[in-house]
Every structure is written in C-alpha cells, then in structure tokens.
Design a protein around this motif. Sequence first.
Motif, PDB file in Angstrom:
ATOM      1  N   SER A  43      -1.898  -2.354  21.330  1.00 27.94           N
ATOM      2  CA  SER A  43      -1.640  -3.563  22.118  1.00 27.94           C
ATOM      3  C   SER A  43      -2.890  -4.422  22.230  1.00 27.94           C
ATOM      4  CB  SER A  43      -1.131  -3.187  23.507  1.00 27.94           C
ATOM      5  OG  SER A  43      -2.139  -2.547  24.279  1.00 27.94           O
ATOM      6  N   LEU A  44      -4.055  -3.778  22.155  1.00 32.41           N
ATOM      7  CA  LEU A  44      -5.313  -4.530  22.207  1.00 32.41           C
ATOM      8  C   LEU A  44      -5.567  -5.240  20.887  1.00 32.41           C
ATOM      9  CD1 LEU A  44      -8.116  -5.292  23.366  1.00 32.41           C
ATOM     10  CD2 LEU A  44      -8.936  -3.063  22.534  1.00 32.41           C
ATOM     11  N   VAL A  45      -5.513  -4.517  19.768  1.00 33.09           N
ATOM     12  CA  VAL A  45      -5.923  -5.100  18.490  1.00 33.09           C
ATOM     13  C   VAL A  45      -4.930  -6.133  17.973  1.00 33.09           C
ATOM     14  CG1 VAL A  45      -7.212  -3.026  17.910  1.00 33.09           C
ATOM     15  CG2 VAL A  45      -4.880  -3.289  17.064  1.00 33.09           C
ATOM     16  N   ALA A 100      -6.625  -6.767   9.982  1.00 30.99           N
ATOM     17  CA  ALA A 100      -6.943  -6.016   8.770  1.00 30.99           C
ATOM     18  C   ALA A 100      -7.123  -4.539   9.082  1.00 30.99           C
ATOM     19  CB  ALA A 100      -8.192  -6.575   8.103  1.00 30.99           C
ATOM     20  N   GLU A 101      -7.928  -4.230  10.093  1.00 29.53           N
ATOM     21  CA  GLU A 101      -8.108  -2.848  10.522  1.00 29.53           C
ATOM     22  C   GLU A 101      -8.905  -2.817  11.814  1.00 29.53           C
ATOM     23  OE1 GLU A 101     -10.386  -0.742   7.525  1.00 29.53           O
ATOM     24  OE2 GLU A 101     -12.276  -1.395   8.406  1.00 29.53           O
ATOM     25  N   ASP A 102      -8.901  -1.648  12.455  1.00 28.83           N
ATOM     26  CA  ASP A 102      -9.810  -1.420  13.573  1.00 28.83           C
ATOM     27  C   ASP A 102     -10.715  -0.244  13.237  1.00 28.83           C
ATOM     28  OD1 ASP A 102      -9.016   1.245  14.874  1.00 28.83           O
ATOM     29  OD2 ASP A 102      -7.086   0.213  14.895  1.00 28.83           O
ATOM     30  N   ILE A 142     -12.775  -4.798  15.684  1.00 27.08           N
ATOM     31  CA  ILE A 142     -11.456  -5.228  15.210  1.00 27.08           C
ATOM     32  C   ILE A 142     -11.671  -6.296  14.152  1.00 27.08           C
ATOM     33  CG2 ILE A 142      -9.162  -6.006  15.900  1.00 27.08           C
ATOM     34  CD1 ILE A 142     -10.037  -5.410  18.822  1.00 27.08           C
ATOM     35  N   HIS A 143     -11.205  -6.030  12.953  1.00 23.70           N
ATOM     36  CA  HIS A 143     -11.428  -6.923  11.820  1.00 23.70           C
ATOM     37  C   HIS A 143     -10.162  -7.717  11.505  1.00 23.70           C
ATOM     38  CE1 HIS A 143     -15.205  -4.846  11.158  1.00 23.70           C
ATOM     39  NE2 HIS A 143     -14.554  -3.695  11.112  1.00 23.70           N
ATOM     40  N   PHE A 144     -10.332  -9.015  11.386  1.00 24.11           N
ATOM     41  CA  PHE A 144      -9.219  -9.916  11.076  1.00 24.11           C
ATOM     42  C   PHE A 144      -9.508 -10.649   9.768  1.00 24.11           C
ATOM     43  CE2 PHE A 144      -9.386  -9.479  15.680  1.00 24.11           C
ATOM     44  CZ  PHE A 144      -8.063  -9.258  16.025  1.00 24.11           C
ATOM     45  N   VAL A 145      -8.426 -11.009   9.073  1.00 22.26           N
ATOM     46  CA  VAL A 145      -8.529 -11.846   7.883  1.00 22.26           C
ATOM     47  C   VAL A 145      -7.580 -13.026   8.058  1.00 22.26           C
ATOM     48  CG1 VAL A 145      -9.238  -9.991   6.342  1.00 22.26           C
ATOM     49  CG2 VAL A 145      -6.796 -10.445   6.680  1.00 22.26           C
ATOM     50  N   ARG A 146      -7.691 -13.981   7.174  1.00 21.01           N
ATOM     51  CA  ARG A 146      -6.816 -15.146   7.245  1.00 21.01           C
ATOM     52  C   ARG A 146      -5.358 -14.746   7.073  1.00 21.01           C
ATOM     53  NH1 ARG A 146      -9.352 -19.879   3.537  1.00 21.01           N
ATOM     54  NH2 ARG A 146      -7.226 -19.684   2.700  1.00 21.01           N
TER      55      ARG A 146
END
Length: 283
Positions: free
Chosen positions: A42-44, A65-67, A233-237
Amino acid sequence: DLLDEPTKLPAVHFTKLDPNDKKRKKTFHAINVHRGHPVLRSLVTNPQLGRLVCAFMSWSSARLAEDQVWYKPAGARALTFHRDTTYFDMVPKEVCTVWIPFDDLSTEDKAVKLGALQYCPGSHLWGEERAGSANMFFEQDYTGLLRDAARRAGVPALANTNDSDLGTGTDERTAATIKLLNIDLVCVEAGGCSIHNGRTWHGSGPNTAIPHVPTKKNPTPPPAEQHRRGIGIHFVRGDARFAPDLGPLWAPYRPEGTPVEADGTSALPDEHFPIVWPVSGAA
C-alpha cells in the motif's frame, strides 16, 4: 517483525544476506518485499508518491519498478556510491527513487553515526563513462567509483588529481572527496523521505554504532537507535518498456512468447509493474 526480525520475511528476492553472519554486521537487502507484505504494498503503490515522482521528473505518468528494503546493523560497512539507472534494464533509461527511512536520521550526528544516504549534487548531469558493478557495493573505499566518474566527467574539483593527492589512506581520501564534491548528507526523520533522479550518484557511510550481540546472559535485542533501516522505491516512466537484453533480475518478467517489437523492446506487465500515477479519476 519486518524491522526486528529481517530473516523472517516472506519469500522475496534476497541479496547480500549471509546466514552465517550471527553478529549481523553485514547489510541486509531484500527486493520486492511488497509482494509478500500488504502494508508495504500500500505504501509503494500510493498514488501520492506517484504524483510526487511525476512532478519531480516532469513525467506524465509513473509506474512502480521495484522496492528494496535495506537493513544496516551496527558495524555494517559503507555502501559504494553508484547510480540507480545502471541496474534497470528498461527504456527510456529514466528512474526515480524515493527513499523512506524507518529510523530517525533527522540530526547530522545521527545521520553520520548510522550511515545515512549521501548525494553528489549535480552528478545527474554527468556522462555514462563510469557505471560500476553490484559486486562493488561494499568496497572499503566507498567513494572510489565516484571519484573516477567525476574525473571522467571533467569535474573541476578533481581535475588533474589522482587518489594519492587526496590522502594516504581510505579515510583521508573519502573525507577529501566528500569535501571537494560538496556531498550532501540526507537528514530526515523516520517516515520522511528523500527523492532523487536515478542518474544521481549516491551512497552511504558505515554504521559506526557499536554492535550489541544478544547472548544467553544478556538476550536483550539491539536497541533501535543502533539500526539504519529503510525502503527505496524505484519508479520508471509509465511508457517504459523492457530493453532488448535483460539481466537475471528482469528476465523472469518477460516469459517466452512475449511480443517483442522490431527494436527489441517489450511491454512491462502491469501486474508486476503497476501504474501508480495517474489513477482512474485523478485530476
């Protein structure tokens, strides 16, 4: 129990966890804990994080993308300066990382003692000449790759220097690097966050707290103030795709038979890499 008993986590991707390290002096690292922990999921996947990331990176959409959960016990070594984008086999090569500490690092004394996150300002503008390797994450000289990258990028502070000019030992060279490159120390309270472009060079110092090892005579667990725990916490487009060549971490998410475009790229499956912003009905 996620924080106090890291070896009891559900089945996720563990790395750098030595079961024989009874004194827990080594950094613990687990990837994609959200898949077995509903609170962290729920956080990521929180839309507000996605909105923050899009505003920071000037993206129109973002997907998870991943945590990575990190546990740095007392006595753990430093984490080598590196870039996040190097480890993501996706195109475009754009990554944004949100770091949330689980322990208080709000003062400089605490941040230095426990080995808080450090940023090299402006390094997101450097070229790609030096990437580094995951096998070098715990080098004793944790600023060595950073110096190499800075020299290759033509950073004036290190121009025409070599390591011997900065000191005779690792500690001296590290201190000189931190000063010359104006390294920023991230001081933030538990539950706060920092956010950075995946091209930014970053690392963290050692946890210099004196380790407390429970014994039969003194079974008391280590005090909370000895730990440095948190989640990256990694995000991508939102329109990111798998690159043609995938490493072992990413290849399982592109099973045989997945449609591949002429350029070799393929879609990221939404069930594993969900869009977190915008959400349905968001303004």
